[in-house]
Design an enzyme around this catalytic site. Structure first.
Site, PDB file in Angstrom:
ATOM      1  N   LYS A 264       0.828  -0.807  -0.102  1.00 57.79           N
ATOM      2  CA  LYS A 264       0.404   0.064  -0.352  1.00 57.79           C
ATOM      3  C   LYS A 264       0.959   1.130  -0.221  1.00 57.79           C
ATOM      4  CE  LYS A 264      -3.637  -2.150   2.841  1.00 57.79           C
ATOM      5  NZ  LYS A 264      -4.677  -2.116   2.366  1.00 57.79           N
ATOM      6  N   ARG A 338      -9.605 -12.198   2.242  1.00 61.38           N
ATOM      7  CA  ARG A 338     -10.144 -13.209   1.908  1.00 61.38           C
ATOM      8  C   ARG A 338     -10.000 -14.368   1.633  1.00 61.38           C
ATOM      9  NH1 ARG A 338     -10.793 -10.504  -3.507  1.00 61.38           N
ATOM     10  NH2 ARG A 338     -10.969  -8.557  -2.115  1.00 61.38           N
TER      11      ARG A 338
END
Length: 496
Positions: A264, A338
């Site tokens: 990020k 996930r």
């Protein structure tokens, strides 16, 4: 933090010896201010009009009290008298009265439900986090410590106990999320769970990295392998003898998310300690079910890892084997939530509960679509409806989203059973995540054509971070979104 004391009183206090501030409710319309609480002094409506009181949400006006009596505060209330109006008004008043020791609320309650909502909102509004302040701690106003609510009920003790339990659950979520990742990482999170459960009728089981490998939890291991602080899976079980139904809760617990090798930007990492909110919420809900002695089995699965870049981190194009054998090609290491949830969902499904609900700060797309107040929910239609009903009853904002099966081809892999992302795709990111998770929902029987276990997925990425400005009982910082809805859902499952 220390929760406030809660009590009911038959009448509003008339002396400052028993309460520092008395809170009343009022609204306004085209004809002027209308005081809703009974027993207000003559001329109060005119006083409020003179200071510009409009009766809006989040509005609180403080006025002098009668001689020898508590000071007066008037909170805006809508004309509607649903539970959430009382919860919101009570929370608004208590939050804004931080610095006051004792508060009494005389809102126009007429039912046990309204009385319970008032107690709950007031308790929720009395939160502050100062654990890491030293030089600036004195500048933070202490939350209200003693709360009296004017009202009578044969179920008063139960209403107080429930309100206190819900507020404690929300406070636990906020405390955990507020903790810096330097101190709260997978191993210490697991230790915290064991300490919290010690005096409750729950069992705790912890998988360390060795056991995770032995038992095939490749998603959690893969996400956590780049960090010097290894991952954990924590199972919390509340299973009373009276239970006839089983609710499984699965929470994403990324204690810090740097994005991994799909790093990020610096600004995008700020606040990524919030990425374990889902795990905190399912933990708090399970512990609340135990405290309330609900006649329902609740199992919480906390999927804990720290997503960091290093020479040992997973790479784009690596393939992970999830519990149960399904393989996932990792195309974006920043789509890690996930992966840990997949392991948790499979493990939860192996016990064939009556329903599975997962909670995760999963996608930025959810925040783009729904903003910072609404969480998304998708999954099995009937269970989604039940979750939305529980959220509405508890004053939480959920919005149903579709499980778009046609998007499954978007996350096909050339080498594995499925990919965790499609880096070139910019559409439907929240929906793609739901479609991915659906692949890991087990069936209710041994036959291949057995129906899938009812499942709902909550993407809480938008509201989990909390507001930039406080509102209602919600202050700046973590909001504890979903925990009240999960507690209400457990109550609904129990038939209580």
């Amino acid at each position: 933090m220390t929760p406030p004391s809660l009590s009911l009183t038959a009448s509003a206090p008339s002396s400052s010896a028993s309460s520092d501030v008395l809170v009343l409710g009022a609204r306004s319309d085209d004809e002027g201010v209308i005081v809703l609480s009974a027993g207000a002094r003559d001329g109060l409506a005119a006083e409020l009009a003179a200071v510009g009181f409009s009766g809006g949400k989040d509005e609180l006006v403080r006025l002098p009290g009668a001689e020898g009596g508590p000071a007066l505060a008037v909170v805006g209330m809508p004309d509607e008298r649903d539970e959430d109006a009382f919860r919101y008004a009570a929370g608004t008043a208590v939050r804004q009265l931080a610095g006051v020791q004792r508060v009494a609320l005389a809102l126009p309650t007429e039912t046990d439900a309204q009385l319970g909502a008032t107690l709950e909102g007031a308790a929720l509004g009395a939160y502050a986090f100062t654990e890491y302040r030293e030089k600036t701690k004195a500048g933070v106003k202490e939350p209200v410590a003693e709360i009296q609510v004017v009202g009578r009920s044969d179920e008063g003790d139960a209403l107080i106990a429930r309100a206190a339990t819900v507020a404690e659950a929300a406070g636990l979520v906020k405390d955990l999320v507020n903790a810096p990742p330097l101190d709260l990482y997978p191993a210490t999170f697991a230790e915290r769970v064991e300490a919290l459960a010690a005096d409750l009728p729950v069992s705790v089981e912890v998988w360390d990295e060795t056991r995770l490998a032995a038992d095939g939890f490749g998603g959690i291991l893969g996400v956590g392998q780049g960090s010097a602080r290894p991952p954990r899976l924590v199972k919390v079980v509340y299973s009373p003898d009276s239970a006839t139904r089983h609710l499984a809760l699965v929470g994403k617990g990324i204690t810090f998310d740097s994005g991994g090798l799909s790093l990020k930007p610096a600004s995008g990492m700020v606040g990524m300690k919030y990425d374990m909110t889902g795990a905190a919420a399912v933990l708090a809900a399970a512990l609340a079910a135990a405290k309330l002695r609900l006649p329902v089995r609740v199992t919480a699965w906390l999927c804990l890892a720290e997503n960091m870049p290093s020479g040992s981190a997973i790479r784009p194009n690596d393939v992970l084997r999830i519990r149960g054998g399904r393989t996932v090609e990792v195309l974006n290491t920043d789509a890690e939530g996930r992966l840990v949830l997949a392991d948790g969902l499979v493990a939860a499904g192996e016990e064939r509960p009556d329903a599975i609900v997962d909670v995760a700060t999963l996608t930025g797309a959810a925040e783009v679509a729904l903003g910072t107040r609404y969480a998304a929910v998708m999954g099995s239609d009937d269970l989604v409806a039940d979750v939305i009903a529980a959220a509405k009853a508890s004053g939480e904002l959920l919005w149903p989203m579709p499980l778009a099966g046609e998007l499954r081809a978007t996350i096909a892999s050339d080498v594995a059973d499925i990919a965790n992302a499609n880096p070139g795709n910019t559409a439907g990111g929240m929906l793609l995540a739901g479609v991915f998770l659906q692949e890991f929902i087990g069936r209710s029987g041994d036959a291949e054509d057995s129906p899938r276990i009812p499942w709902a997925h909550l993407d809480i990425a938008g509201p989990a971070k909390g507001p930039s400005a406080p509102y209602g009982f919600t202050g700046k910082g973590p909001s504890a979104v979903s925990v009240r809805a999960l507690i209400r859902l457990a109550e609904d499952f129990s038939g209580r």
